[in-house]
Design a protein around this motif. Structure first.
Motif, PDB file in Angstrom:
ATOM      1  N   HIS A   2      -1.287  -6.202  -8.371  1.00  0.00           N
ATOM      2  CA  HIS A   2      -0.450  -5.372  -7.500  1.00  0.00           C
ATOM      3  C   HIS A   2       0.030  -6.057  -6.347  1.00  0.00           C
ATOM      4  O   HIS A   2      -0.726  -7.049  -5.896  1.00  0.00           O
ATOM      5  N   TRP A  80       7.077  -4.597 -13.819  1.00  0.00           N
ATOM      6  CA  TRP A  80       7.457  -4.713 -12.673  1.00  0.00           C
ATOM      7  C   TRP A  80       9.011  -4.966 -12.736  1.00  0.00           C
ATOM      8  O   TRP A  80       9.549  -6.099 -13.435  1.00  0.00           O
ATOM      9  N   HIS A 108       7.289   0.234 -10.681  1.00  0.00           N
ATOM     10  CA  HIS A 108       6.409  -0.233 -11.504  1.00  0.00           C
ATOM     11  C   HIS A 108       6.124   0.893 -12.584  1.00  0.00           C
ATOM     12  O   HIS A 108       6.237   1.997 -12.580  1.00  0.00           O
ATOM     13  N   ASP A 131       2.339   4.263  -3.409  1.00  0.00           N
ATOM     14  CA  ASP A 131       1.615   3.906  -4.818  1.00  0.00           C
ATOM     15  C   ASP A 131       0.290   4.743  -4.453  1.00  0.00           C
ATOM     16  O   ASP A 131       0.199   5.629  -3.728  1.00  0.00           O
ATOM     17  N   ARG A 133      -2.280   3.776  -3.583  1.00  0.00           N
ATOM     18  CA  ARG A 133      -3.161   3.345  -2.640  1.00  0.00           C
ATOM     19  C   ARG A 133      -2.719   3.990  -1.221  1.00  0.00           C
ATOM     20  O   ARG A 133      -3.613   4.275  -0.442  1.00  0.00           O
TER      21      ARG A 133
END
Length: 284
Positions: A2, A80, A108, A131, A133
Motif C-alpha cells: 500500500h 495500481w 486501486h 481508502d 485506512r
C-alpha cells in the motif's frame, strides 16, 4: 504494498510543478490548437505534458500502470494505475483564459484512492486520499472541509452552482435559484464544491481522466456524488477501453440540496437512470 501518501505527495507535487512551469511558459506564448476526432482541442503542450508525466510516473512507480488522455486509454489489468489529464481545460488554455490544470488520480483495482489537481495559473494544488485506512483533502496544505451549517435552500440567490455548457441543454431551463458559473475545466468545476465556492456542480460528458482525481477529494470531505446514469462508476473494469465512455455526474455539497438539484437538472437525466431512488445512486 500500500502506498504511503506522505511519500507520494512530494513526488506528485514536484512533478506537477515542473509540468506547470513549462505550461505557464507555453501559455504566455503563441498557442496553436487542432481539433481531435471528437471535436475537442489539443495542443502541442497537451501532448508534451502527457508524455512527460507518463514517463516520470513510470520511472517513479514502475509497478503501476498508466492511462492518459492523449496516450493509451485502456485501463491496465494491474492493481495500481495512474489516470492522467495532462492539461484539463485545453480550450481555455488555447484561447488565453487562465483557468486550466493538471489532474492525476491513482486507482486501486479500478477505484480511485488518491487524487491531485494542480491549477498553475491559480497557484492552487488540491489533493486528497480516501481508502480503508483514512481520508483527507487539502488545498495548498490547508485542510478542506464542508461548512458545518449549509445555507438555507430557499435563499441561494447569492450562491453559485457550476455547470458545463453541455449540461445546460440537458437541463432545458433558463431560470435558476442560484448564479451559474461555467469554468471550462471539468475537474475544477467539480472541485469548486470541495473549495466551498459552489453548492453544487454538474458535468454532462466528463471522461475518466476528468473525474478520477476529484472523486477521491470529494469523497474525503463527504460531498454527495451522484452518477447521472444507471450504473455505478467504480470500480472500473480492468482492461477496458475508456476513450469513448462519459460519466455524467452531479455533485452537491450537502444532502439537503439534492432534491432541489435533481429537479433543476431535469427529467431527461433522471429518466435515463430508470427513475432509481436517488439515495440508492449515491457513491460517496
Amino acid at each position: 504494498m500500500h502506498p504511503n501518501w506522505q511519500e507520494i505527495i512530494p513526488v506528485i507535487e514536484n512533478l506537477t510543478k515542473q509540468v506547470g512551469d513549462r505550461l505557464l511558459t507555453d501559455f504566455e506564448q503563441t498557442r496553436v490548437a487542432i481539433a481531435k476526432d471528437d471535436g475537442s482541442l489539443v495542443t502541442k503542450s497537451d501532448r508534451w505534458a502527457d508524455t512527460y508525466i507518463k514517463d516520470a510516473l513510470e520511472k517513479a512507480f514502475p509497478e503501476f500502470g498508466v492511462l492518459t488522455e492523449e496516450g493509451s486509454q485502456i485501463l491496465p489489468d494491474l492493481e495500481w494505475t495512474w489516470v492522467i489529464d495532462p492539461l484539463d481545460g485545453t480550450t481555455n488554455f488555447a484561447r488565453g483564459i487562465p483557468i486550466w490544470g493538471i489532474s492525476l488520480g491513482l486507482l486501486h483495482q479500478g477505484t480511485p484512492v488518491f487524487g491531485y489537481v494542480a491549477m498553475p495559473p491559480l497557484q492552487q494544488n488540491i489533493y486528497g486520499w480516501a481508502d480503508d485506512r483514512s481520508a483527507a483533502a487539502f488545498c495548498n496544505g490547508l485542510p478542506l472541509q464542508l461548512a458545518a451549517d449549509p445555507p438555507d435552500a430557499a435563499k441561494l440567490d447569492n450562491y453559485f452552482f457550476s455547470a458545463c455548457s453541455r449540461s445546460l441543454a440537458k437541463m432545458g431551463r433558463s431560470q435558476f435559484p442560484f448564479k451559474l458559473r461555467m469554468l471550462g475545466v471539468a475537474s475544477y468545476n467539480l472541485l469548486t464544491v470541495a473549495l466551498g465556492s459552489t453548492i453544487g456542480a454538474v458535468e454532462a460528458t466528463p471522461k475518466i481522466w476528468d473525474i478520477a482525481a476529484v472523486w477521491v477529494i470529494l469523497k474525503a470531505i463527504g460531498a454527495v456524488w451522484m452518477p447521472l446514469e444507471s450504473a455505478d462508476i467504480f470500480p472500473l473494469a480492468l482492461g477496458k477501453d475508456f476513450s469513448q465512455r462519459s460519466f455524467p455526474t452531479l455533485v452537491i455539497s450537502h444532502p439537503q440540496f439534492l432534491p432541489m438539484a435533481q429537479e433543476i437538472i431535469g427529467s431527461s437525466w433522471l429518466e435515463g437512470m430508470g427513475k432509481t431512488n436517488a439515495k440508492d445512486r449515491l457513491t460517496i
